[in-house]
Design a protein around this motif. Structure first.
Motif: not given
Length: 91
Positions: A28-55
């Motif tokens: 649904n989004f033209k732009e995305s980036i894949d990150v690993q668990p523990g990546f920091k976004i908005f000063d919050v660590y993202v958890i989950g099963l890799p790769p974690i997509a951010i749109g």
């Protein structure tokens, strides 16, 4: 920011798996980036099963957020600076 609860967010998916979130972002989004668990976004660590997509959609950032005892949500947050920072990581 630091606390998701204090953000002005829109919930795009509720009780989503990380695969469902990743597929939704990529479909649904033209732009995305894949990150690993523990990546920091908005000063919050993202958890989950890799790769974690951010749109990215203009000034909006779309990312999965897991709230203990409540499940995983796909959130959409407007933040021009965070979107710009993530775009720089893509290069």
């Amino acid at each position: 920011m630091g606390c998701v609860e204090s953000m002005n967010y829109e919930i795009l998916l509720r009780d989503a798996t990380f695969k469902e979130s990743r597929d939704f972002i990529r479909g649904n989004f033209k732009e995305s980036i894949d990150v690993q668990p523990g990546f920091k976004i908005f000063d919050v660590y993202v958890i989950g099963l890799p790769p974690i997509a951010i749109g990215l959609d203009g000034d909006f950032v779309i990312f999965p957020y897991t709230k203990p005892c409540h499940g995983t949500f796909l959130l959409r947050v407007e933040d021009k600076d965070e979107a710009a920072r993530l775009r720089l990581l893509k290069k």
